[in-house]
Enzyme design. Structure first.
Site, PDB file in Angstrom:
ATOM      1  N   ASP A 123      28.841  -5.150   2.870  1.00  0.00           N
ATOM      2  CA  ASP A 123      27.677  -6.138   3.126  1.00  0.00           C
ATOM      3  C   ASP A 123      27.680  -6.808   4.338  1.00  0.00           C
ATOM      4  O   ASP A 123      28.817  -7.264   4.779  1.00  0.00           O
ATOM      5  CB  ASP A 123      27.252  -6.802   1.653  1.00  0.00           C
ATOM      6  N   LYS A 158      41.319  -2.236   9.035  1.00  0.00           N
ATOM      7  CA  LYS A 158      40.918  -2.621  10.335  1.00  0.00           C
ATOM      8  C   LYS A 158      42.218  -2.464  11.141  1.00  0.00           C
ATOM      9  O   LYS A 158      43.357  -3.157  10.623  1.00  0.00           O
ATOM     10  CB  LYS A 158      40.340  -3.930  10.230  1.00  0.00           C
ATOM     11  N   ASP A 163      40.980  -6.183   5.990  1.00  0.00           N
ATOM     12  CA  ASP A 163      40.744  -6.980   7.051  1.00  0.00           C
ATOM     13  C   ASP A 163      41.818  -7.995   7.213  1.00  0.00           C
ATOM     14  O   ASP A 163      42.864  -7.386   7.973  1.00  0.00           O
ATOM     15  CB  ASP A 163      39.279  -7.679   6.723  1.00  0.00           C
ATOM     16  N   ASP A 202      37.030  -2.237  -0.598  1.00  0.00           N
ATOM     17  CA  ASP A 202      36.268  -1.399   0.504  1.00  0.00           C
ATOM     18  C   ASP A 202      37.129  -1.532   1.813  1.00  0.00           C
ATOM     19  O   ASP A 202      37.029  -0.551   2.486  1.00  0.00           O
ATOM     20  CB  ASP A 202      34.783  -2.104   0.703  1.00  0.00           C
ATOM     21  N   LYS A 257      31.948  -6.704  -5.003  1.00  0.00           N
ATOM     22  CA  LYS A 257      31.202  -5.501  -5.252  1.00  0.00           C
ATOM     23  C   LYS A 257      31.343  -4.392  -4.082  1.00  0.00           C
ATOM     24  O   LYS A 257      30.851  -3.254  -4.425  1.00  0.00           O
ATOM     25  CB  LYS A 257      29.568  -6.040  -5.084  1.00  0.00           C
ATOM     26  N   GLY A 258      32.257  -4.717  -3.274  1.00  0.00           N
ATOM     27  CA  GLY A 258      32.309  -3.696  -2.207  1.00  0.00           C
ATOM     28  C   GLY A 258      32.929  -2.402  -2.491  1.00  0.00           C
ATOM     29  O   GLY A 258      32.560  -1.465  -1.873  1.00  0.00           O
ATOM     30  N   PHE A 264      32.729  -5.263  12.998  1.00  0.00           N
ATOM     31  CA  PHE A 264      32.001  -5.653  11.615  1.00  0.00           C
ATOM     32  C   PHE A 264      31.287  -4.474  11.522  1.00  0.00           C
ATOM     33  O   PHE A 264      30.502  -3.822  11.883  1.00  0.00           O
ATOM     34  CB  PHE A 264      31.149  -6.671  12.060  1.00  0.00           C
ATOM     35  N   ARG A 320      24.503  -2.788   1.430  1.00  0.00           N
ATOM     36  CA  ARG A 320      25.475  -2.180   0.574  1.00  0.00           C
ATOM     37  C   ARG A 320      25.202  -0.758   0.103  1.00  0.00           C
ATOM     38  O   ARG A 320      26.075   0.205  -0.273  1.00  0.00           O
ATOM     39  CB  ARG A 320      26.074  -2.766  -0.713  1.00  0.00           C
TER      40      ARG A 320
HETATM   41  P1  IMP Z   1      40.370  -9.717   3.819  1.00  0.00           P
HETATM   42  O1  IMP Z   1      40.622 -10.487   2.549  1.00  0.00           O
HETATM   43  O2  IMP Z   1      40.338 -10.258   4.977  1.00  0.00           O
HETATM   44  O3  IMP Z   1      41.156  -8.361   3.779  1.00  0.00           O
HETATM   45  O4  IMP Z   1      38.897  -9.219   3.532  1.00  0.00           O
HETATM   46  C1  IMP Z   1      38.411  -8.454   2.700  1.00  0.00           C
HETATM   47  C2  IMP Z   1      37.058  -8.726   2.510  1.00  0.00           C
HETATM   48  O5  IMP Z   1      36.200  -9.224   3.513  1.00  0.00           O
HETATM   49  C3  IMP Z   1      36.285  -7.442   2.286  1.00  0.00           C
HETATM   50  O6  IMP Z   1      36.659  -7.092   0.672  1.00  0.00           O
HETATM   51  C4  IMP Z   1      34.808  -7.562   2.317  1.00  0.00           C
HETATM   52  O7  IMP Z   1      34.312  -8.160   1.237  1.00  0.00           O
HETATM   53  C5  IMP Z   1      34.892  -8.535   3.575  1.00  0.00           C
HETATM   54  N1  IMP Z   1      34.853  -7.900   4.924  1.00  0.00           N
HETATM   55  C6  IMP Z   1      35.744  -7.908   5.740  1.00  0.00           C
HETATM   56  N2  IMP Z   1      35.640  -7.216   7.030  1.00  0.00           N
HETATM   57  C7  IMP Z   1      34.196  -6.923   6.703  1.00  0.00           C
HETATM   58  C8  IMP Z   1      33.357  -6.091   7.510  1.00  0.00           C
HETATM   59  O8  IMP Z   1      33.644  -5.656   8.677  1.00  0.00           O
HETATM   60  N3  IMP Z   1      32.160  -5.705   6.796  1.00  0.00           N
HETATM   61  C9  IMP Z   1      31.824  -6.280   5.578  1.00  0.00           C
HETATM   62  N4  IMP Z   1      32.683  -7.083   4.867  1.00  0.00           N
HETATM   63  C10 IMP Z   1      33.831  -7.253   5.404  1.00  0.00           C
HETATM   64 MG    MG Z   2      31.736  -9.064   1.414  1.00  0.00          MG
END
Ligand code: IMP
Ligand code: MG
Length: 180
Positions: free
Chosen positions: A164, A136, A108, A105, A48-49, A157, A170
């Site tokens: 969220d 990030k 990370d 969104d 949903k991000g 964060f 959100r």
């Molecule tokens: P990744 O797979 O580690 O790149 O993370 C992607 C998902 O982790 C994003 O789509 C978010 O849902 C969640 N996420 C990562 N960092 C944050 C943050 O700082 N705040 C909120 N959600 C995050």
């Molecule tokens: Mg999330």
């Protein structure tokens, strides 16, 4: 001592304001208008991000485009850590020969985008690029980087504008960061 389960809005402070976010998204849309001129890209929002960025981006684009969505959920999370990734909605997508732009969104660890790209490539799109609201600035296991990123931030964060904490916040119009 404060635990993750009692984070409230008071634990966060604004990082980017609504007006600035809108302006940056318009700049990104202008780049896409050029890069996808004479094409009809399919934006795939990762729910949903990506709900707000996809909506604002779509309205800022002047080129024809389509919108699809897929959903991820990661189980075993405590709000700030992600767990096992599950994807929903891939089976009903027809992306054969389409120019696909995957929208999320935040980038990370990169695991979400890497996993989804792998699945989408199996559907034979003409092209596949990625766009994220936030990247990030951190060390990652993957070499993958988003093709378009609206902002780069430090490894903290954040919530709001789609992001969220335990499904809350959100709808905040600004992007807010957890205080140190
Ligand atoms: P990744 O797979 O580690 O790149 O993370 C992607 C998902 O982790 C994003 O789509 C978010 O849902 C969640 N996420 C990562 N960092 C944050 C943050 O700082 N705040 C909120 N959600 C995050
Ligand atoms: Mg999330």
């Amino acid at each position: 001592m404060q635990t993750n389960s009692d984070l409230s809005i008071k634990d966060f402070e604004p990082l980017f304001y609504e007006k600035d976010i809108k302006a940056r998204i318009h700049e990104t849309a202008a780049r896409l208008d050029t890069d996808y001129a004479k094409k009809n890209p399919t934006l795939i929002a990762i729910m949903k991000g990506a709900i707000h960025i996809t909506s604002d981006l779509s309205r800022a684009l002047t080129i024809p485009h389509e919108i699809e969505f897929i959903q991820t959920s990661s189980y075993g999370q405590n709000g700030m850590e992600s767990g096992q990734l599950t994807l929903f909605g891939l089976d009903r997508l027809n992306l054969q020969d389409k120019d696909v732009l995957l929208v999320d969104d935040i980038f990370d660890t990169g695991k979400t985008i890497v996993a989804i790209k792998e699945e989408l490539l199996k559907l034979n799109p003409a092209s596949l690029k990625t766009l994220v609201l936030l990247t990030k600035n951190k060390k990652r296991d993957t070499q993958e980087v988003p093709d378009y990123s609206v902002y780069t931030i430090s490894d903290r964060f954040v919530i709001g504008y789609g992001l969220d904490y335990k499904e809350q916040f959100r709808g905040l119009p600004d992007i807010c960061v957890k205080k140190d």
